[in-house]
Design an enzyme around this catalytic site. Structure first.
Site, short mmCIF file in Angstrom:
data_model
loop_
_atom_site.label_atom_id
_atom_site.label_comp_id
_atom_site.label_asym_id
_atom_site.label_seq_id
_atom_site.Cartn_x
_atom_site.Cartn_y
_atom_site.Cartn_z
N ASN A 1 0.87 -1.18 0.00
CA ASN A 1 0.00 0.00 0.00
C ASN A 1 0.90 1.23 0.00
O ASN A 1 1.45 1.60 1.03
CB ASN A 1 -0.89 -0.03 1.25
CG ASN A 1 -1.74 1.22 1.39
OD1 ASN A 1 -1.86 2.02 0.46
ND2 ASN A 1 -2.36 1.40 2.55
N GLY B 1 1.92 2.42 11.08
CA GLY B 1 3.01 3.39 10.98
C GLY B 1 3.70 3.72 12.29
O GLY B 1 4.45 4.69 12.37
N LYS C 1 0.20 4.26 -0.33
CA LYS C 1 -0.41 5.50 0.21
C LYS C 1 -0.07 6.67 -0.72
O LYS C 1 -0.01 6.48 -1.92
CB LYS C 1 0.06 5.72 1.65
CG LYS C 1 -0.21 4.49 2.53
CD LYS C 1 -0.07 4.74 4.00
CE LYS C 1 -0.40 3.46 4.76
NZ LYS C 1 -0.38 3.63 6.21
N SER D 1 2.51 -1.92 10.70
CA SER D 1 3.95 -2.04 11.03
C SER D 1 4.55 -3.40 10.68
O SER D 1 5.49 -3.86 11.36
CB SER D 1 4.18 -1.71 12.51
OG SER D 1 3.88 -0.36 12.76
N GLU E 1 -7.05 5.70 7.60
CA GLU E 1 -6.66 7.07 7.23
C GLU E 1 -7.78 7.76 6.47
O GLU E 1 -7.98 8.97 6.59
CB GLU E 1 -5.35 7.05 6.42
CG GLU E 1 -4.16 6.75 7.31
CD GLU E 1 -2.99 6.07 6.63
OE1 GLU E 1 -2.95 6.02 5.38
OE2 GLU E 1 -2.10 5.56 7.36
N HIS F 1 -9.90 2.23 4.68
CA HIS F 1 -8.65 2.36 5.44
C HIS F 1 -8.84 3.41 6.54
O HIS F 1 -9.52 4.41 6.34
CB HIS F 1 -7.51 2.77 4.50
CG HIS F 1 -6.16 2.66 5.14
ND1 HIS F 1 -5.70 3.60 6.02
CD2 HIS F 1 -5.21 1.70 5.06
CE1 HIS F 1 -4.50 3.24 6.46
NE2 HIS F 1 -4.18 2.09 5.88
N GLU G 1 -6.47 -4.12 10.61
CA GLU G 1 -5.39 -3.16 10.86
C GLU G 1 -5.67 -2.35 12.13
O GLU G 1 -6.38 -1.34 12.07
CB GLU G 1 -5.26 -2.18 9.69
CG GLU G 1 -4.94 -2.82 8.37
CD GLU G 1 -4.27 -1.84 7.42
OE1 GLU G 1 -3.13 -2.12 7.02
OE2 GLU G 1 -4.84 -0.78 7.12
P1 PGA Z 1 2.24 0.47 7.84
O1 PGA Z 1 0.83 0.76 7.11
O2 PGA Z 1 2.75 -0.83 7.29
O3 PGA Z 1 3.11 1.64 7.42
O4 PGA Z 1 2.00 0.41 9.28
C1 PGA Z 1 -0.09 -0.26 6.90
C2 PGA Z 1 -1.35 0.28 6.29
O5 PGA Z 1 -1.78 1.37 6.71
O6 PGA Z 1 -1.94 -0.33 5.40
#
Ligand code: PGA
Length: 245
Positions: A6, A165, A8, A202, A92, A90, A159
Site C-alpha cells: 500500500n 506506521g 499510500k 507495522s 486514514e 482504510h 489493521e
Molecule cells: P504500515 O501501514 O505498514 O506503514 O503500518 C499499513 C497500512 O496502513 O496499510
C-alpha cells in the site's frame, strides 16, 4: 493477492520500475501471483504498462458511479486503468475524510458491481484496544459496512489503528485470535464470501515471518516497509517460505 504493498500518497512515475527491479532481485518472480500493489491513482497506468504477475489495485474509489462529482475516481475508471482490487475503509480515510460505514458499504457495492475485489480495512483505536473492547468495535464496523449486502466476494484487512506506521506491531497470537473471530462473525452474520483475511500495521521483514505462520493469517497489507522493493521482496520471501515451501 495476499501480500499487498500500500504505497499510500507516495511515488512518482519513475519509481515503479526501480521498485520492481529491486523486488525481482530479492524475490522469485514466478511466485508473484500472490502479491498486490496499490499505488496512487496517478501510477496505475505506469504499473499496468510494466505489469508482471503482481495484481494491481487502487487505494480508494468513489461511492458514486460516473457523473458530476469533481475530484473523484469511479470503480469503472480504476477497472479501465487495469486495477482488479481496491482497498476500502482504510483508517486514514475514515479519519481524514470522515468516511462512514454507509459510504464504505456503497463503495464495496460499486467495486463488486465492476468486478473489482474489495479489500475492506477494519481496526480499533488504542483506547478501544486498552479497554479490551476490540471485538465489539470490529463487530460494529463489520455490521455497518456489510449488513444488507448480498453475495459479496471480499477480503478483509485487520489493521489496528495503533499499529499503523508506529512500529508497534500487534502480537501474532492476538492477530490470529482476532482473525478467527472476524471469520466467525462473517460466516455467521453476513452474505459474504471471505476470500482472505490479512493483517496490516507495522509489518516488516523482521516481524512478518511470525505473523505469516499464524493459522488464520492469509497475508499482509504493508505500508512503510513496502516502499522499498528489496524490503517488500524480503517480506514476500517470508510469505513464500511458509505458503509455497
Ligand atoms: P504500515 O501501514 O505498514 O506503514 O503500518 C499499513 C497500512 O496502513 O496499510
Amino acid at each position: 493477492m495476499k501480500v499487498i504493498a500500500n504505497w499510500k500518497m507516495h511515488g512518482f512515475k519513475e519509481d515503479y520500475l526501480h521498485w520492481y527491479k529491486n523486488l525481482s532481485k530479492t524475490a522469485d518472480e514466478n511466485l508473484f501471483d500472490d502479491l498486490g500493489i496499490a499505488p496512487p491513482f496517478t501510477l496505475l497506468d505506469e504499473c499496468k504498462i510494466h505489469q508482471s504477475k503482481i495484481k494491481l489495485g487502487a487505494q480508494n474509489i468513489s461511492h458514486l458511479p460516473e457523473g458530476p462529482v469533481t475530484g473523484e475516481i469511479s470503480a469503472a475508471m480504476i477497472k479501465n486503468s487495469g486495477a482488479n482490487f481496491v482497498i476500502l475503509g482504510h483508517s486514514e480515510r475514515r479519519e481524514l475524510h470522515t468516511e462512514t460505514e454507509e459510504v464504505i458499504k456503497s463503495k464495496i457495492l460499486e467495486a463488486s458491481n465492476h468486478n473489482i475485489h474489495p479489500v475492506l480495512c477494519i481496526g480499533e483505536p488504542k483506547e478501544i484496544y486498552a479497554a479490551k473492547k476490540t471485538e465489539d468495535f470490529l463487530y460494529s464496523q463489520l455490521q455497518g459496512s456489510l449488513n444488507d449486502l448480498n453475495n459479496i466476494n471480499l477480503s478483509i484487512a485487520y489493521e489496528p489503528i495503533w499499529a499503523i506506521g508506529t512500529g508497534d506491531v500487534a502480537k501474532p497470537s492476538d492477530i490470529n485470535k482476532i482473525h478467527s473471530i472476524i471469520k466467525e462473525i462473517c460466516s455467521r452474520e453476513f452474505d459474504v464470501k471471505l476470500e482472505n483475511i490479512i493483517y496490516g500495521g507495522s509489518v516488516n521483514d523482521q516481524n512478518s515471518k511470525e505473523i505469516f505462520e499464524q493459522e488464520h493469517v492469509n497475508g499482509a497489507l504493508i505500508g512503510g516497509a513496502s516502499l522499498d522493493g528489496h524490503s517488500f521482496g524480503r517480506i514476500a520471501n517470508n510469505f513464500f517460505e511458509i505458503h509455497n515451501g
